[in-house]
Design a protein around this motif. Sequence first.
Motif: not given
Length: 540
Positions: A257, A261-262, A298, A292-295, A265-266, A243
């Motif tokens: 990353n 995320t974008r 999240f 939230a832009n990074t893991m 995950l989102r 990370n």
Amino acid sequence: MVATFQKQSRAGVALGATCAALGAAAAYAWYYQRHECRRPDLYFKDGSEMMVRVLRACPLLQEPYRPTFWATNPHVQTMMSVLRKLSIRANFRRHLLPAPDGGTVGLDFFDGCDEYDWPADTPVLLLIHGLAGSSEDGYAKWMAATATSKGWRAAILNYRGAGGVPLTSCHVSSAAFTGDIHLALQFLSGLFPGAPLLACGYSMGGLMLTKYLAEADSGEWGGGARLAAAAVVSSPFCPAASNARLSQAWSAPWCYNVGLTRLFLRQFCFAHRATLAAGRSVPLDLDSLASANTMDAFIERVICKVYHHATPTLDEYFSAARAHRHIPAIRTPTLFLGAADDPFLGNLPLEEAAANPYTLLALTSRGGHVGFLSGAVPLGRVWMDDVVAQFLAAAASAAPPRPPAAKPSPAAVQAKAAGAAAATGLRPGRRCASEACLVSMQMCAPSAKSSLPAGKGGALAIVAEALAAETAVPPPPPSTPPRFAAAAALNPENPVTELWLRAPAGLAAAANSVASARSQRNWGSAGGGPAGRMCRNQSF
């Protein structure tokens, strides 16, 4: 004369360009052979006779890995590996497996190999994909194709809510939760009682598999299914260090990353926001995911709040998933395959792998993240697939028989389950948010409940019994048939339980009647070689 001079000049220029191109090609060929094609660095315990036998049967680990000559860059390797999904078409038969907490995972059998009329001792390979992946990923499909070409069965585990699997619980899969792997292996061991079980995890799936191996070999999962051999490919090993590397702003790993995320995950959270927010005593602030832009953001805002073993902070989650703490407890022959240029790589467990006689860490200089491309057109079967298949066959044949793991006391298991339920705010036996039938079905085309094959009915009963025995839930009223009492004890209101209760008891007897023999011919010959002393980078 002028025209002749111009022709000679053009010919001279063309000849010079050709010579320059040939010289550049020769120079690159020398550089490629000298600096890009290298043997993997091997880390394992000195004096382990089992690893000596395994390495004798794994010539690919002793030869130089030759990456695709025009794709040696780690980011090219990583991005090109994504395109491998386009070069193979796969048909899957899916089984939806209900978890005790109300969740559902999917088990996809490659090319319907669960119904092949193969010997009872045919090896079964379980593949565990990475973050934001599914059974449609190229590395999963090509590894499954490699396994079936060797005469093995192959099944791919789809996480909760991934690859079209319904999200029926507010719990989501994570790198530190291994219950879904145990559920899949229990199902496979019930469906194929006489078959050796193998497993291979990729990326985040590798972290999950590493933790599961340590837990199963330590007896934490009781008398559950034991793996004959395992492989972990492109694991980050240390999530905290990985990370930190992915969080360096405007670096190439940072782009991965933000993109994951974008794009994945989102979208996953927004698609399942109703299920994630339901049935919890502590509400989830899903609206904060918009920023939230990074893991790590999240994980902190979602995973840490729904994680089964209550890790309220990001550091505790990273610590629970860290491979370094689990490798010393592994007693299953395991290959850890990684690349030094992997953009997701954290700290390497060199000392831990070298101190365990059951583990082998192979580190290549090139390969990227789940890449390891080889050949001029690297969109098909690659070096990684052959290495994993070679190791699994050799390790499963060379591993000595092990005593069964000690089963924990029912009181300890019940206390652990109660603590996890209290931490997550779940009620035991809660009805799933959406109905999921544990039946064999084609992708996106469920079949009727009445079409449940005999062998699968027995496997379901075996899985239900094993899960109920481990959680020590009181039995249902005597009116319920004994064979399916475990299903009703797990979740009496679940439609899946209703299916189990209606299934005839003869189905379980049909599955249990399969002979549990193990034949060496299914593994192939193990090839011999001169005796050698175990050390790093030595031929055997």
